[in-house]
Design a protein around this motif. Structure first.
Motif, short mmCIF file in Angstrom:
data_model
loop_
_atom_site.label_atom_id
_atom_site.label_comp_id
_atom_site.label_asym_id
_atom_site.label_seq_id
_atom_site.Cartn_x
_atom_site.Cartn_y
_atom_site.Cartn_z
N TRP A 62 -35.55 8.82 7.79
CA TRP A 62 -34.16 8.73 7.32
C TRP A 62 -33.67 10.09 6.81
CZ3 TRP A 62 -30.85 5.21 8.55
CH2 TRP A 62 -31.30 3.93 8.89
N LEU A 63 -34.53 10.83 6.12
CA LEU A 63 -34.15 12.17 5.66
C LEU A 63 -33.84 13.08 6.84
CD1 LEU A 63 -36.61 12.72 2.70
CD2 LEU A 63 -34.13 12.63 2.56
N THR A 64 -34.63 12.97 7.90
CA THR A 64 -34.39 13.77 9.10
C THR A 64 -33.04 13.43 9.71
OG1 THR A 64 -36.77 13.84 9.49
CG2 THR A 64 -35.34 14.43 11.33
N LEU A 65 -32.73 12.14 9.79
CA LEU A 65 -31.43 11.73 10.33
C LEU A 65 -30.29 12.27 9.47
CD1 LEU A 65 -29.67 10.02 12.25
CD2 LEU A 65 -29.94 8.15 10.61
N PHE A 66 -30.39 12.11 8.15
CA PHE A 66 -29.32 12.60 7.28
C PHE A 66 -29.19 14.12 7.34
CE2 PHE A 66 -30.15 8.56 4.78
CZ PHE A 66 -29.08 7.90 5.36
N GLY A 67 -30.33 14.81 7.43
CA GLY A 67 -30.28 16.27 7.58
C GLY A 67 -29.58 16.68 8.86
N GLY A 68 -29.88 15.98 9.95
CA GLY A 68 -29.22 16.28 11.22
C GLY A 68 -27.73 16.02 11.15
N LEU A 69 -27.35 14.89 10.56
CA LEU A 69 -25.91 14.59 10.43
C LEU A 69 -25.21 15.61 9.53
CD1 LEU A 69 -26.07 10.70 10.06
CD2 LEU A 69 -25.33 12.03 12.06
N PHE A 70 -25.88 16.00 8.45
CA PHE A 70 -25.30 17.02 7.57
C PHE A 70 -25.14 18.34 8.30
CE2 PHE A 70 -25.99 20.57 4.62
CZ PHE A 70 -24.90 20.39 3.79
N GLY A 71 -26.17 18.73 9.06
CA GLY A 71 -26.10 19.99 9.82
C GLY A 71 -25.00 19.97 10.86
N ALA A 72 -24.85 18.84 11.56
CA ALA A 72 -23.80 18.73 12.57
C ALA A 72 -22.42 18.82 11.92
CB ALA A 72 -23.94 17.42 13.34
N ALA A 73 -22.25 18.10 10.81
CA ALA A 73 -20.96 18.14 10.12
C ALA A 73 -20.68 19.54 9.57
CB ALA A 73 -20.94 17.12 8.99
N ALA A 74 -21.71 20.19 9.03
CA ALA A 74 -21.52 21.54 8.48
C ALA A 74 -21.19 22.53 9.59
CB ALA A 74 -22.78 21.98 7.73
N GLY A 75 -21.90 22.47 10.71
CA GLY A 75 -21.65 23.39 11.81
C GLY A 75 -20.27 23.23 12.40
N GLY A 77 -17.70 21.55 11.04
CA GLY A 77 -16.67 21.75 10.01
C GLY A 77 -16.44 23.22 9.68
N MET A 78 -17.51 24.00 9.64
CA MET A 78 -17.39 25.42 9.36
C MET A 78 -16.55 26.13 10.44
SD MET A 78 -20.48 28.19 9.02
CE MET A 78 -21.15 27.71 10.59
N GLN A 79 -16.81 25.81 11.68
CA GLN A 79 -16.06 26.43 12.77
C GLN A 79 -14.61 25.95 12.81
OE1 GLN A 79 -18.70 27.13 16.45
NE2 GLN A 79 -19.52 25.31 15.43
N GLN A 99 -15.73 22.00 22.79
CA GLN A 99 -16.77 22.49 23.69
C GLN A 99 -17.34 23.82 23.19
OE1 GLN A 99 -13.63 21.83 24.54
NE2 GLN A 99 -13.60 20.27 26.14
N ALA A 100 -16.51 24.67 22.67
CA ALA A 100 -16.96 25.97 22.18
C ALA A 100 -17.77 25.84 20.88
CB ALA A 100 -15.77 26.88 21.95
N PHE A 101 -17.58 24.75 20.17
CA PHE A 101 -18.25 24.58 18.88
C PHE A 101 -19.65 23.94 19.02
CE2 PHE A 101 -14.01 24.02 16.40
CZ PHE A 101 -13.66 25.32 16.72
N MET A 102 -19.99 23.45 20.19
CA MET A 102 -21.21 22.65 20.34
C MET A 102 -22.49 23.45 20.13
SD MET A 102 -20.71 19.54 20.56
CE MET A 102 -19.21 19.55 19.62
N LEU A 103 -22.53 24.71 20.50
CA LEU A 103 -23.76 25.49 20.36
C LEU A 103 -24.15 25.62 18.89
CD1 LEU A 103 -26.01 27.11 21.66
CD2 LEU A 103 -24.56 29.13 21.44
#
Length: 186
Positions: A62-75, A77-79, A99-103
Motif C-alpha cells: 500500500w505504501l508503494t501504491l501511495f508513493g507512486g500516486l504521489f509521485g505521479a501527481a507531483a510530476g 502537477g509540477m509541470q 503527452q509531453a508531461f508523461m516522461l
C-alpha cells in the motif's frame, strides 16, 4: 509479526530444524496447537511458508501504491503549474500537453514508489536495529546457511515456558533454545 516488548521475561523459544519440510510441518502443527504469535527463519524463500504462517501484512504494498500516486501527481502537477504560471505560447499549441508531461510523470512515479516502499520497509521493520534477541542463540548464525528456525514468541496467549518447550521438542527439532530479552547496546 509483532515481537514481544521488553516487559516480557522471555522473548520466546526457538526450535532448529535441518530441512525446510520439517519447518513447514512444525509451523502447521504449531498453528493447529493454537500458537498464533510465531515466526520462521530460513536461508532461502520457502514458497508456502508465508501461507502457513498466515502472513497477510500488505502495508509495504500500500505504501508503494501511495508513493507512486504521489509521485505521479507531483510530476504532472509540477509541470502543469510551471506551464500555467510561465506560459510559452508557440504556434497556437495548448499550454498543457499531457503527452509531453508523461516522461517526468513516469520517472517521479517510479522514484516515489521505490522511496516509499524502502522507507516504509525500514520503518515497519524497526531498522536499523543493530542487535536482536535471536542473535543471542548460539546456532542462529546458521539461518543464513543451512538451518531453519521456528520461534514461538513469549507474548503468545498460549505461551508457557515448560509446556511450549515440551511441544517444540515433540516436533523433532535438532535443538530448542531459550531466547532471552536483551538490552540494546549503547
Amino acid at each position: 509479526m509483532r515481537e514481544p516488548s521488553a516487559g516480557y521475561p522471555l522473548f520466546g523459544l526457538m526450535a532448529e530444524f535441518d530441512r525446510p519440510e520439517s519447518l513447514i510441518e512444525a509451523v502447521k502443527r504449531s498453528r493447529d496447537a493454537g500458537f498464533r504469535r510465531i515466526d520462521a527463519y530460513s536461508p532461502f524463500p520457502i514458497e508456502e511458508l508465508a501461507e502457513v504462517l498466515d502472513f497477510r501484512d500488505r502495508r509495504v504494498a500500500w505504501l508503494t501504491l501511495f508513493g507512486g500516486l504521489f509521485g505521479a501527481a507531483a510530476g504532472y502537477g509540477m509541470q502543469a503549474w510551471l506551464h500555467l504560471d510561465y506560459p510559452i505560447l508557440v504556434g497556437s499549441r495548448p499550454t498543457i500537453t499531457p503527452q509531453a508531461f508523461m516522461l517526468i510523470t513516469f520517472e517521479l512515479t517510479v522514484l516515489f514508489a521505490v522511496l516509499f516502499s524502502i522507507g516504509g520497509m525500514l520503518v515497519l521493520n524497526h531498522l536499523p536495529k543493530l542487535h536482536h534477541p535471536v542473535f543471542g542463540v548460539e546456532s542462529f548464525h546458521l539461518a543464513t546457511r543451512d538451518k531453519f528456525f521456528l520461534i514461538v514468541f513469549g507474548h503468545d496467549e498460549k505461551f508457557d515456558p515448560v509446556q511450549t518447550r515440551t511441544f517444540l521438542e515433540s516436533l523433532d527439532p535438532v535443538r530448542v533454545d531459550v531466547v532471552r530479552q536483551t538490552e540494546e547496546p549503547a
